[in-house]
Design a protein around this motif. Structure first.
Motif, PDB file in Angstrom:
ATOM      1  N   LEU A  62      -6.325  -1.000  -1.502  1.00  0.00           N
ATOM      2  CA  LEU A  62      -6.489  -2.273  -0.649  1.00  0.00           C
ATOM      3  C   LEU A  62      -5.085  -3.072  -0.799  1.00  0.00           C
ATOM      4  O   LEU A  62      -4.436  -2.867  -1.770  1.00  0.00           O
ATOM      5  N   GLU A  63      -4.724  -3.815   0.332  1.00  0.00           N
ATOM      6  CA  GLU A  63      -3.747  -4.584   0.331  1.00  0.00           C
ATOM      7  C   GLU A  63      -3.952  -6.023   0.803  1.00  0.00           C
ATOM      8  O   GLU A  63      -4.815  -5.954   1.685  1.00  0.00           O
ATOM      9  N   ASP A  64      -3.451  -6.895   0.279  1.00  0.00           N
ATOM     10  CA  ASP A  64      -3.384  -8.387   0.434  1.00  0.00           C
ATOM     11  C   ASP A  64      -2.351  -9.008   0.193  1.00  0.00           C
ATOM     12  O   ASP A  64      -2.048  -9.271  -0.832  1.00  0.00           O
ATOM     13  N   LYS A 109       0.933  -1.319  -0.052  1.00  0.00           N
ATOM     14  CA  LYS A 109       0.017  -0.007  -0.076  1.00  0.00           C
ATOM     15  C   LYS A 109       0.876   1.279   0.269  1.00  0.00           C
ATOM     16  O   LYS A 109       0.609   2.360  -0.841  1.00  0.00           O
ATOM     17  N   GLN A 168      -9.636   4.447  -3.464  1.00  0.00           N
ATOM     18  CA  GLN A 168      -9.375   3.122  -2.582  1.00  0.00           C
ATOM     19  C   GLN A 168      -8.207   2.595  -2.875  1.00  0.00           C
ATOM     20  O   GLN A 168      -7.720   2.252  -4.029  1.00  0.00           O
ATOM     21  N   ALA A 195      -1.449  -4.757  -3.687  1.00  0.00           N
ATOM     22  CA  ALA A 195      -2.124  -3.694  -3.548  1.00  0.00           C
ATOM     23  C   ALA A 195      -2.962  -3.522  -4.763  1.00  0.00           C
ATOM     24  O   ALA A 195      -2.581  -3.789  -5.746  1.00  0.00           O
ATOM     25  N   CYS A 220      -8.922   0.599 -12.433  1.00  0.00           N
ATOM     26  CA  CYS A 220      -8.264  -0.014 -11.196  1.00  0.00           C
ATOM     27  C   CYS A 220      -6.930  -0.567 -11.759  1.00  0.00           C
ATOM     28  O   CYS A 220      -6.799  -0.962 -12.800  1.00  0.00           O
ATOM     29  N   GLU A 237      -8.256   1.486  -6.917  1.00  0.00           N
ATOM     30  CA  GLU A 237      -9.250   1.979  -7.636  1.00  0.00           C
ATOM     31  C   GLU A 237      -8.975   3.563  -7.802  1.00  0.00           C
ATOM     32  O   GLU A 237      -8.780   4.116  -6.889  1.00  0.00           O
TER      33      GLU A 237
END
Length: 119
Positions: free
Chosen positions: A67-69, A4, A65, A73, A86, A76
């Motif tokens: 997001l991180e997983d 992120k 937005q 990353a 995105c 959007e």
């Protein structure tokens, strides 16, 4: 650096139009695949792509937005002209290994008064 945080840095450099600094965020053998185009392979080719695109259009990335997983990353975004998209960034060893982006190329070309390729 977290994925992120790296994407936040990417956005800052993108919005400044710094192709060299932006390319430095990628692995030597990174792949940038904007699905509207053929994949671009290698840091130098990615740098050239950004330099060419920054010369053609005034682009701004406004994050909506991030997001991180794990090593990924997801960004959007929108731009001031109304385009939305995105991006997915695979981060390894604090560098971008793979990036994939989804956005409407025809809308982008029209918004920037760029030529529309003929089939």
């Amino acid at each position: 650096m977290t994925p992120k945080a790296l994407v936040k840095q990417w956005i800052e450099l993108f919005n400044q139009g710094h192709a060299d600094s932006l390319a430095a965020l990628y692995h030597d053998d990174a792949v940038n695949h904007q699905v509207t185009q053929d994949p671009v392979v290698g840091r130098e080719a990615i740098r050239e792509m950004f330099a060419r695109e920054f010369a053609e259009a005034d682009m701004t990335c406004i994050p909506e937005q991030i997001l991180e997983d794990g090593e990924w990353a997801i960004l959007e975004w929108k731009d001031p002209l109304g385009l939305r998209g995105c991006g997915f960034f695979h981060i390894q060893d604090d560098k971008i290994k793979f990036q994939r982006g989804y956005w409407d190329k025809l809308s982008f070309l029209r918004m920037h008064n760029l030529p529309i390729p003929q089939a």
